[in-house]
Design a protein around this motif. Structure first.
Motif, PDB file in Angstrom:
ATOM      1  N   ASN A 132       0.938  -1.179   0.061  1.00  0.00           N
ATOM      2  CA  ASN A 132      -0.056   0.065   0.141  1.00  0.00           C
ATOM      3  C   ASN A 132       0.896   1.223   0.061  1.00  0.00           C
ATOM      4  OD1 ASN A 132      -2.430   1.302  -0.253  1.00  0.00           O
ATOM      5  ND2 ASN A 132      -2.321   1.503   1.977  1.00  0.00           N
ATOM      6  N   LEU A 133       1.718   1.410  -0.932  1.00  0.00           N
ATOM      7  CA  LEU A 133       2.880   2.503  -0.941  1.00  0.00           C
ATOM      8  C   LEU A 133       2.319   3.279  -2.297  1.00  0.00           C
ATOM      9  CD1 LEU A 133       6.191   0.538  -0.407  1.00  0.00           C
ATOM     10  CD2 LEU A 133       4.953   2.148   1.360  1.00  0.00           C
ATOM     11  N   LYS A 134       2.185   4.539  -1.831  1.00  0.00           N
ATOM     12  CA  LYS A 134       1.735   5.395  -3.074  1.00  0.00           C
ATOM     13  C   LYS A 134       2.583   6.364  -3.197  1.00  0.00           C
ATOM     14  CE  LYS A 134      -2.623   3.827  -2.363  1.00  0.00           C
ATOM     15  NZ  LYS A 134      -3.240   2.943  -3.412  1.00  0.00           N
ATOM     16  N   VAL A 135       2.929   6.766  -4.605  1.00  0.00           N
ATOM     17  CA  VAL A 135       4.012   7.407  -5.120  1.00  0.00           C
ATOM     18  C   VAL A 135       3.380   8.997  -5.143  1.00  0.00           C
ATOM     19  CG1 VAL A 135       3.054   7.368  -7.524  1.00  0.00           C
ATOM     20  CG2 VAL A 135       5.616   7.701  -7.112  1.00  0.00           C
ATOM     21  N   TYR A 140       6.847   4.477 -10.129  1.00  0.00           N
ATOM     22  CA  TYR A 140       7.355   3.454  -9.637  1.00  0.00           C
ATOM     23  C   TYR A 140       8.178   3.065 -10.821  1.00  0.00           C
ATOM     24  CZ  TYR A 140       3.085   3.422  -6.675  1.00  0.00           C
ATOM     25  OH  TYR A 140       1.973   3.654  -5.981  1.00  0.00           O
ATOM     26  N   PHE A 141       9.246   1.994 -10.269  1.00  0.00           N
ATOM     27  CA  PHE A 141       9.880   1.373 -11.575  1.00  0.00           C
ATOM     28  C   PHE A 141       8.881   0.019 -12.031  1.00  0.00           C
ATOM     29  CE2 PHE A 141      11.687  -0.738  -7.502  1.00  0.00           C
ATOM     30  CZ  PHE A 141      11.118  -1.812  -7.610  1.00  0.00           C
ATOM     31  N   SER A 142       9.334  -0.239 -13.271  1.00  0.00           N
ATOM     32  CA  SER A 142       8.501  -1.081 -13.898  1.00  0.00           C
ATOM     33  C   SER A 142       8.968  -2.741 -14.115  1.00  0.00           C
ATOM     34  CB  SER A 142       8.220  -0.550 -15.243  1.00  0.00           C
ATOM     35  OG  SER A 142       9.712  -0.632 -16.023  1.00  0.00           O
ATOM     36  N   ALA A 143       8.188  -3.608 -14.567  1.00  0.00           N
ATOM     37  CA  ALA A 143       8.683  -4.880 -14.633  1.00  0.00           C
ATOM     38  C   ALA A 143       9.814  -5.103 -15.700  1.00  0.00           C
ATOM     39  CB  ALA A 143       7.562  -5.847 -15.150  1.00  0.00           C
TER      40      ALA A 143
END
Length: 400
Positions: A132-135, A140-143
């Motif tokens: 539950n971390l919101k930027v 965010y970094f991606s796959a």
């Protein structure tokens, strides 16, 4: 009328020895304020932990190694392959996402600024949703960043502030252990639980952290997000079944991993915090007891000083009940005023953080501490009052 006269005499008696009365009330004040404030600290700690755990989501599960269930050689640690098995299982619809996690520490550098974050985390993008971390800034970094082991990082708000102050970190480069990382995002502030700062973190792709710091061995834990809060039990069963397969375990009583969900974790922490709160309350209650003993001592001195006054009043026909009532009124008045001031101090003190915890006042503790303090005044004041009321007029008049 008699009650009013008793109260008036009690006030006059206390006013005659202002310093002594003030010190006695101070003892009661400290006791009441301690009970209210310490119980508020315990309750505040419980609320902070509950909010922290709840913020992770009710459908979040944590898988960790449990070497204690077997010998050191038999216990198999968790690996990325275990996480992949959970993520790719077609017969586990209750599992929504999976994120293996490794943690380490190191010093981050930006220009001439050096800072050591509380934690450096290597993981997959699913970690952000599961935790539950919101930027707040950037992304965010991606796959794709994970697949290509890119040197990118997302910073917690505390880390970002320490390294960049008011400067926008997104797009800037920091160096950790000789490895350069480009900051792609900054997380929104979650707030401290009082012991650990969840905002003091650097999060980067798992292969990047493994390559630079931890090596490609085991992982610390695996975070799993169930499809909903209602399917956490089903997801837990699926995790157990799949990991028993990857670890070649046939007996469920010999599993070398443990699964915890937020409900069980919350129950355990609430139980711990209740014990903590009770202990704090017991320590604070000692202050109330000390205050009561102080009332006894002061009233005994008062009775000794006013023995002739008591003799004169009894000689003039004052009944035993009046003498008893007057001294009980004085001791009760001491505890009532002291307790009232203690309530004010305790409530006022709860508006400030204590050891990093925001106290949360329990209404019952306010009423209870006040009521107990008054009861203590009556109880500890009864002996000196009875002693005064039992004096024979002739003995009292002879007293020097």
């Amino acid at each position: 009328m008699i009650a009013w006269q008793m109260l008036r005499f009690a006030v006059a008696g206390l006013a005659a020895n202002k310093v002594r009365s003030a010190l006695t009330m101070l003892g009661v004040l400290i006791g009441v304020a301690s009970v209210i404030l310490l119980l508020a600290v315990g309750n505040g700690s419980s609320v902070a932990v509950k909010d922290s755990i709840t913020s992770l989501g009710t459908n979040s599960l944590t898988v960790s190694s449990s070497a204690s269930r077997g010998s050191a050689t038999a216990a198999k640690k968790l690996t990325v392959d275990d996480a992949k098995a959970l993520a790719t299982a077609t017969d586990a619809p209750a599992i929504k996402s999976v994120a293996p996690v490794v943690t380490t520490s190191g010093t981050a550098l930006y220009g001439n600024i050096s800072y050591q974050p509380g934690q450096i985390v290597g993981t997959y993008p699913a970690y952000f949703e599961t935790s539950n971390l919101k930027v707040g800034k950037g992304d965010y970094f991606s796959a794709d960043d994970v697949l290509n082991s890119r040197k990118v990082a997302v910073l917690g708000s505390t880390t970002a502030t320490e390294l960049f102050a008011t400067e926008d970190p997104v797009g800037k480069k920091i160096t950790i252990g000789g490895t350069p990382f480009t900051v792609v995002g900054v997380l929104k502030t979650k707030g401290s639980t009082g012991f650990n700062d969840p905002d003091d973190v650097v999060i980067a792709p798992l292969p990047t952290v493994q390559n630079a710091f931890t090596g490609f061995g085991s992982v610390n834990q695996i975070l799993v997000q169930a499809s909903s809060a209602e399917t956490t039990t089903e997801a837990q069963s699926d995790i157990t079944r799949i990991l028993m397969g990857t670890h070649a375990i046939k007996d469920a009583s010999k599993v070398d991993f443990r699964i915890s969900n937020q409900t069980s974790l919350l129950s355990a922490r609430e139980s711990t915090n209740k014990t903590f709160t009770v202990l704090l309350g017991a320590v604070a209650a000692i202050s109330l007891l000390v205050g009561g003993i102080g009332i006894t001592n002061i009233m005994l001195v008062t009775v000794a000083e006013r023995t002739r006054e008591i003799g004169i009043r009894k000689a003039l026909g004052a009944p035993r009940a009046v003498i008893l009532g007057q001294f009980l009124a004085e001791s009760t008045l001491l505890s009532v005023i002291g307790a009232g001031l203690g309530v004010l101090v305790g409530i006022a003190g709860s508006h400030f953080s204590v050891v990093g915890i925001k106290p949360v006042v329990i209404p019952e503790s306010v009423l209870g501490a006040f009521g107990i303090a008054v009861a203590i005044g009556l109880f500890f004041g009864s002996y000196p009052a009875n002693r005064a009321a039992a004096l024979r007029p002739i003995d009292a008049l002879r007293h020097e």
